[in-house]
Each structure stands twice: as C-alpha cells, then as structure tokens.
Design an enzyme around this catalytic site. Structure first.
Site, PDB file in Angstrom:
ATOM      1  N   GLU A 146     -14.267  -5.562   9.016  1.00  0.00           N
ATOM      2  CA  GLU A 146     -12.915  -5.233   9.477  1.00  0.00           C
ATOM      3  C   GLU A 146     -12.847  -3.853  10.100  1.00  0.00           C
ATOM      4  OE1 GLU A 146      -9.783  -4.499   6.583  1.00  0.00           O
ATOM      5  OE2 GLU A 146     -11.287  -4.412   4.991  1.00  0.00           O
ATOM      6  N   ARG A 161     -11.842   3.302  11.231  1.00  0.00           N
ATOM      7  CA  ARG A 161     -12.962   3.139  10.285  1.00  0.00           C
ATOM      8  C   ARG A 161     -13.377   1.675  10.301  1.00  0.00           C
ATOM      9  NH1 ARG A 161     -10.876   3.210   5.321  1.00  0.00           N
ATOM     10  NH2 ARG A 161     -11.688   1.144   4.850  1.00  0.00           N
ATOM     11  N   TYR A 183      -9.573   3.426  -5.288  1.00  0.00           N
ATOM     12  CA  TYR A 183      -8.591   4.461  -5.602  1.00  0.00           C
ATOM     13  C   TYR A 183      -8.631   4.972  -7.039  1.00  0.00           C
ATOM     14  CZ  TYR A 183      -6.918   2.802  -1.124  1.00  0.00           C
ATOM     15  OH  TYR A 183      -6.847   2.442   0.201  1.00  0.00           O
ATOM     16  N   ASP A 234     -15.762  -1.305   8.525  1.00  0.00           N
ATOM     17  CA  ASP A 234     -16.482  -1.681   7.313  1.00  0.00           C
ATOM     18  C   ASP A 234     -17.380  -2.885   7.586  1.00  0.00           C
ATOM     19  OD1 ASP A 234     -14.885   0.246   6.109  1.00  0.00           O
ATOM     20  OD2 ASP A 234     -13.416  -1.217   5.396  1.00  0.00           O
ATOM     21  N   ASN A 283     -10.202  -0.619  10.323  1.00  0.00           N
ATOM     22  CA  ASN A 283      -9.002   0.026   9.771  1.00  0.00           C
ATOM     23  C   ASN A 283      -8.509   1.032  10.809  1.00  0.00           C
ATOM     24  OD1 ASN A 283      -9.003  -0.780   6.654  1.00  0.00           O
ATOM     25  ND2 ASN A 283     -11.107  -0.438   7.317  1.00  0.00           N
ATOM     26  N   SER A 336      -6.527  -2.512   2.112  1.00  0.00           N
ATOM     27  CA  SER A 336      -6.965  -1.939   0.838  1.00  0.00           C
ATOM     28  C   SER A 336      -7.589  -2.958  -0.110  1.00  0.00           C
ATOM     29  CB  SER A 336      -5.795  -1.227   0.131  1.00  0.00           C
ATOM     30  OG  SER A 336      -5.510  -0.003   0.772  1.00  0.00           O
ATOM     31  N   GLU A 396       0.819  -1.218   0.000  1.00  0.00           N
ATOM     32  CA  GLU A 396       0.000   0.000   0.000  1.00  0.00           C
ATOM     33  C   GLU A 396       0.851   1.265   0.000  1.00  0.00           C
ATOM     34  OE1 GLU A 396      -3.772  -0.198   2.410  1.00  0.00           O
ATOM     35  OE2 GLU A 396      -2.696  -1.836   3.371  1.00  0.00           O
ATOM     36  N   GLY A 420      -7.400   5.595   5.232  1.00  0.00           N
ATOM     37  CA  GLY A 420      -6.787   6.396   4.187  1.00  0.00           C
ATOM     38  C   GLY A 420      -7.179   7.864   4.276  1.00  0.00           C
TER      39      GLY A 420
END
Length: 297
Positions: A260, A246, A207, A248, A262, A137, A13, A266
């Site tokens: 998950e 964050r 992205y 998800d 994070n 990611s 990443e 990002g």
C-alpha cells in the site's frame, strides 16, 4: 507563513491524527511559522471558509475524510494550497483495490480478490490476509489460518465496510520506504525494516511502545535495495502522488511485493517516516520543513 494544521478528524484513526498533529504544530512553531491547530469534527464545513486566510494548510488527518481525497477536494474548491497529494492520488491510494489495479502493471502485488459477503473459501489457500478495501493503520486487517477464522472475520468486517480485499499471504520481511521531494528530486529515505513482536505490524504493534523493533537502515543486499527502490518509485509515480508518501511491502526471495501507499504518513513519536528521516540525519523539524517546501503555491 501562516499555517493551519488539520488534525483529529472523524475516522477511526482520530486519536493517531491528534498525536501526529500535535507534533507537527510544535515543529512548525519551532520553524518560526504562525500556526493554528484545527481539530476537524463534523462541523468542518462551518470552519472551511476561514481557511482562506492561511498561506498553507498542513494536513495531518488520517483515514476517511482526511486521506481519501475529500478534504483535498474542499481545499481545492476554496483555493488554499495544502501538503501532500491531490484529490485523485489521495482517493486512489486510499482504495487498496484501485491502487492494485494501477500499480500491478509496474510492480509485483500479492494475488487478491474482493468479497462482499462472508466466506469460508480462500482461492489462495491458508493462511490468507483479509483487509478493508478503504481503511488505514492496519485497522480491520486479519491473517486467517483456516476457513473458520476467515468466515468469522469476514462477517465482522463486512458489517463495517461492505467490501473487503482477500489476499495471498506472503511470508517475508516487512519493509517501509518513505519518499519525499527535495530540491526538485524524489528521494527515498533510509528503508526501514519492521520486526513486530506480534504476528504482523498491526494497529497495536504500530502505536504501542516497544512492540516493534525498527531496523534502520534495513540490512539489504544491493540487489534487494535496488528492487525496493525501483518498485517504490514506480508506484509513487504511477499513482501520481505528490510531495511525500510512505510505501509498505514485503520482501521475499529478492522480490518486493507492494502492499500500500500512505499519502499522509503518521507523524507520531512511534511513526515510520520520522524514524527514517532521523536515520538520514534529519530532525523532526527538518522533515516538516521539507514537507512544507514540497507544496507548490
């Protein structure tokens, strides 16, 4: 303050981390801090002692070595405060299997198992989800529709990772919730619904401009909103995360299935957490300022 921003790194990443770091550096400078960007490479151990001169380290690294507790342990060792979760929570949340073992006591998690050799068999039927145990990611994540695809992708990814999580596929709405500690309270920013123009919110959808529609705030009933918020707060606290994160998951039939956490979301122009912050009336600089203020010095 004098702040070092760790960016780049040595994981898959790296490019995303550089983009996150550049945005963070600009924001911190606008906020009036003295900022030094540091591109983390293989020689980081030589750079490490110099970090003692900083008031704070802002970690904008993603993936292995940055998000998995390694850098956090090194910064603890030299006694420099840093943004985000500590060693234990970082290591735990980067390992999907260990995260599931903790949070499934509190929130719904799709059925899953771990494989360490190629297989054609899914105990959950097809389609099923195959993902690296430790990666970010959505790198290496595949939805397998049949035994041939499962065998093919498990051979490829096992050659890179050694262990994979095989998971029941839950068809539903992809949601992400950004959490941040503000004024002594853990808050959830407006929940984001992701509508990728690909089968799921994979690396390309994440992205590449115009590959995912952001729906903010996500259209949820009161019951759905409460279910998502309760699950996210329980997961954050169960894993002992700090500062911000964050989470998800998939919403199906009123149930929010955790996927998950994070611990270093990002901060690119296309990232989820900055979008949720904007929906809450926060500028990017406001978000970065709030993250800095979560650090206990």
């Amino acid at each position: 303050m004098k702040i070092a921003v760790l960016m780049g790194g040595v994981s898959r990443e790296r490019e995303i981390s550089l983009r996150s770091g550049e945005n963070v550096v600009k924001a911190l400078k606008k906020l009036g801090h003295e900022v030094v960007p540091i591109d983390v490479k293989e020689d980081f151990f030589l750079v490490l002692p110099s970090l003692k001169q900083f008031d704070l380290v802002f970690i904008a690294l993603h993936g292995k070595f940055g998000e998995d507790g390694t850098v956090q342990a090194l910064l603890d060792w030299i006694g420099v405060p840093y943004t985000g979760s500590g060693v234990l929570a970082s290591a735990l949340c980067f390992d999907k299997l260990m995260t599931y073992r903790i949070v499934e006591k509190f929130v719904p998690v799709p059925e899953h198992t771990v494989i360490d050799k190629p297989t054609r068999e899914s105990p959950f039927g097809f389609p099923c989800v195959l993902k690296p145990r430790r990666e970010g990611s959505s790198i290496g994540v595949h939805i397998c529709d049949n035994a041939e695809e499962l065998e093919h992708y498990s051979q490829i990814e096992l050659s890179l990772y050694g262990e994979l999580v095989l998971q029941r596929y839950v068809r539903g709405r992809e949601l992400t919730a950004s959490l941040i500690e503000m004024d002594g309270e853990l808050r959830i920013l407006p929940i984001l619904e992701l509508r990728p123009r690909r089968r799921f919110y994979d690396y390309i959808a994440k992205y590449t401009p115009n590959m995912t529609e952001f729906v903010l705030p996500a259209p949820l009933t009161e019951e759905e909103y409460r279910a998502v918020c309760e699950s996210c707060l329980k997961a954050f606290k169960a894993c002992e995360c700090k500062g911000f994160a964050r989470i998800d998951g998939i919403l199906k039939d009123g149930i929010f299935y955790f996927l998950e956490i994070n611990t270093i979301p990002g901060m690119t122009d296309l990232s989820d957490m900055p979008a949720s912050a904007r929906a809450a009336g926060m500028s990017f600089e406001d978000l970065i300022d709030a993250i800095v203020k979560t650090v206990r010095r």
